[in-house]
Design a protein around this motif. Structure first.
Motif, mmCIF file in Angstrom:
data_model
loop_
_atom_site.group_PDB
_atom_site.id
_atom_site.type_symbol
_atom_site.label_atom_id
_atom_site.label_comp_id
_atom_site.label_asym_id
_atom_site.label_seq_id
_atom_site.Cartn_x
_atom_site.Cartn_y
_atom_site.Cartn_z
ATOM 1 N N THR A 1 -1.901 8.158 -4.904
ATOM 2 C CA THR A 1 -1.586 6.793 -5.330
ATOM 3 C C THR A 1 -0.233 6.795 -6.029
ATOM 4 O O THR A 1 0.308 7.857 -6.368
ATOM 5 C CB THR A 1 -2.634 6.259 -6.317
ATOM 6 O OG1 THR A 1 -2.560 7.041 -7.532
ATOM 7 C CG2 THR A 1 -4.039 6.352 -5.741
ATOM 8 N N ARG B 1 -4.705 3.073 -1.374
ATOM 9 C CA ARG B 1 -5.263 1.808 -1.852
ATOM 10 C C ARG B 1 -4.195 0.731 -1.936
ATOM 11 O O ARG B 1 -3.010 1.017 -2.046
ATOM 12 C CB ARG B 1 -5.911 1.994 -3.222
ATOM 13 C CG ARG B 1 -4.916 2.230 -4.344
ATOM 14 C CD ARG B 1 -5.621 2.463 -5.673
ATOM 15 N NE ARG B 1 -4.662 2.554 -6.760
ATOM 16 C CZ ARG B 1 -4.938 3.103 -7.940
ATOM 17 N NH1 ARG B 1 -6.137 3.626 -8.156
ATOM 18 N NH2 ARG B 1 -4.025 3.139 -8.897
ATOM 19 N N LYS B 2 -4.648 -0.506 -1.891
ATOM 20 C CA LYS B 2 -3.726 -1.637 -2.046
ATOM 21 C C LYS B 2 -3.270 -1.717 -3.492
ATOM 22 O O LYS B 2 -4.065 -1.547 -4.419
ATOM 23 C CB LYS B 2 -4.411 -2.939 -1.625
ATOM 24 C CG LYS B 2 -3.472 -4.136 -1.626
ATOM 25 C CD LYS B 2 -4.099 -5.351 -0.970
ATOM 26 C CE LYS B 2 -5.075 -6.032 -1.898
ATOM 27 N NZ LYS B 2 -5.540 -7.337 -1.345
ATOM 28 N N GLU B 3 -1.987 -1.996 -3.690
ATOM 29 C CA GLU B 3 -1.419 -2.136 -5.016
ATOM 30 C C GLU B 3 -0.546 -3.383 -5.048
ATOM 31 O O GLU B 3 -0.186 -3.930 -4.003
ATOM 32 C CB GLU B 3 -0.597 -0.894 -5.383
ATOM 33 C CG GLU B 3 -1.382 0.406 -5.191
ATOM 34 C CD GLU B 3 -0.717 1.617 -5.817
ATOM 35 O OE1 GLU B 3 -0.421 1.558 -7.027
ATOM 36 O OE2 GLU B 3 -0.511 2.603 -5.108
ATOM 37 N N GLN C 1 0.864 -1.183 0.000
ATOM 38 C CA GLN C 1 0.000 0.000 0.000
ATOM 39 C C GLN C 1 0.897 1.228 0.000
ATOM 40 O O GLN C 1 0.964 1.985 0.954
ATOM 41 C CB GLN C 1 -0.972 -0.003 1.185
ATOM 42 C CG GLN C 1 -2.175 0.907 0.958
ATOM 43 C CD GLN C 1 -3.470 0.342 1.511
ATOM 44 O OE1 GLN C 1 -3.644 -0.875 1.568
ATOM 45 N NE2 GLN C 1 -4.386 1.202 1.894
ATOM 46 N N LEU D 1 0.499 -5.173 5.166
ATOM 47 C CA LEU D 1 -0.488 -4.157 4.794
ATOM 48 C C LEU D 1 -0.969 -3.428 6.050
ATOM 49 O O LEU D 1 -0.884 -3.966 7.159
ATOM 50 C CB LEU D 1 -1.670 -4.811 4.077
ATOM 51 C CG LEU D 1 -1.373 -5.411 2.697
ATOM 52 C CD1 LEU D 1 -2.613 -6.134 2.167
ATOM 53 C CD2 LEU D 1 -0.919 -4.352 1.718
ATOM 54 N N LEU E 1 -4.959 6.531 5.947
ATOM 55 C CA LEU E 1 -4.685 6.343 4.526
ATOM 56 C C LEU E 1 -4.688 7.708 3.851
ATOM 57 O O LEU E 1 -5.615 8.498 4.033
ATOM 58 C CB LEU E 1 -5.725 5.424 3.891
ATOM 59 C CG LEU E 1 -5.935 4.068 4.584
ATOM 60 C CD1 LEU E 1 -6.948 3.232 3.803
ATOM 61 C CD2 LEU E 1 -4.616 3.306 4.726
#
Length: 252
Positions: free
Chosen positions: A243, A193-195, A159, A232, A239
């Motif tokens: 991005t 966001r999760k990547e 993230q 994570l 957050l």
């Protein structure tokens, strides 16, 4: 406590430069500490003089390689010296950057950072820790470490977060006049966001003319933990953007 003077250990490093920028924008009095400024947190050279009159130390000094034993020794020595010299100088507290998930780490650099947290928290000065996700800038490092026009990058969940975002949150934590609630979790900061690490690397690779191939990461320390999302952010994490793709669009 009125905070008027802040020392930044590792002030010329990747994160340290952003911490100095944030403090400068907030019109704080800063003592930048690095070997480039004549202060060495390992040998102690210049440390007593630098910490004279300092209220808070922000520790973002880091080891330059991933080998666990050498990194642990660096963090052990720096933690001891910052506590020792800081206590003599009347410093009120230390705020330090760490990495999300270090509590689960068993090997490599993350295990060294786990030891770093423990060493800092066991010292005489109060310590506040901010755990951050891997930086956007880390993706470029992964490509830099490899030669040629093909790079192999682990297809692991992450993230990614901007260094500037981490610096802002760490400065807020360091200067917060309140005290953390007893038993409160260590604060975390991560991207929005999760990547997938390999996918982020492919975006950068396209700019550099490098083809990125995703691999399972089995050669990395604690790859299985990472694959299961162990690094994570937790539900209490803050957050914040941008991005990776948004950040990349702002880079020259």
């Amino acid at each position: 406590m009125s905070i008027t003077r802040i020392a930044v250990a590792g002030a010329t490093g990747r994160l340290g430069r952003h911490v100095v920028d944030v403090l400068t924008e907030r019109r704080r009095r800063i003592v930048p500490m690095s070997r480039a400024t004549g202060v060495d947190v390992i040998t102690g050279a210049g440390l007593a003089e630098a910490l004279a009159g300092v209220d808070v130390i922000i520790d973002v000094a880091s080891w330059h390689a991933s080998e666990q034993e050498a990194a642990t020794e660096f963090f052990r020595t720096s933690a001891r010296n910052l506590h020792e010299y800081g206590q003599k100088a009347g410093v009120a507290r230390i705020a330090a950057a760490s990495i999300i998930g270090v509590g689960k780490a068993t090997a490599g650099f993350l295990a060294a950072k786990k030891a770093h947290e423990e060493l800092l928290l066991s010292g005489p000065l109060p310590v506040r820790i901010l755990r951050a996700a891997q930086f956007h800038e880390f993706v470029g490092q992964l490509l830099d470490w490899q030669q040629g026009d093909v790079a192999y990058v682990p297809a692991l969940p992450t993230q990614l977060v901007a260094c500037r975002t981490v610096a802002e949150e760490l400065v807020d934590l360091a200067l917060d006049p309140g005290e953390p609630a007893p038993g409160a979790p260590i604060p975390e900061i991560a991207g929005p966001r999760k990547e997938i690490l390999a996918e982020a690397a492919a975006l950068l690779g396209a700019r550099r003319g490098v083809k990125v191939t995703g691999v399972d990461g089995s050669g990395m320390p604690d790859a299985e933990i990472a694959a299961e999302g162990g690094f994570l952010p937790g539900p209490h994490a803050k957050l914040a953007g941008p991005t990776f793709q948004e950040w990349l669009g702002t880079q020259p």
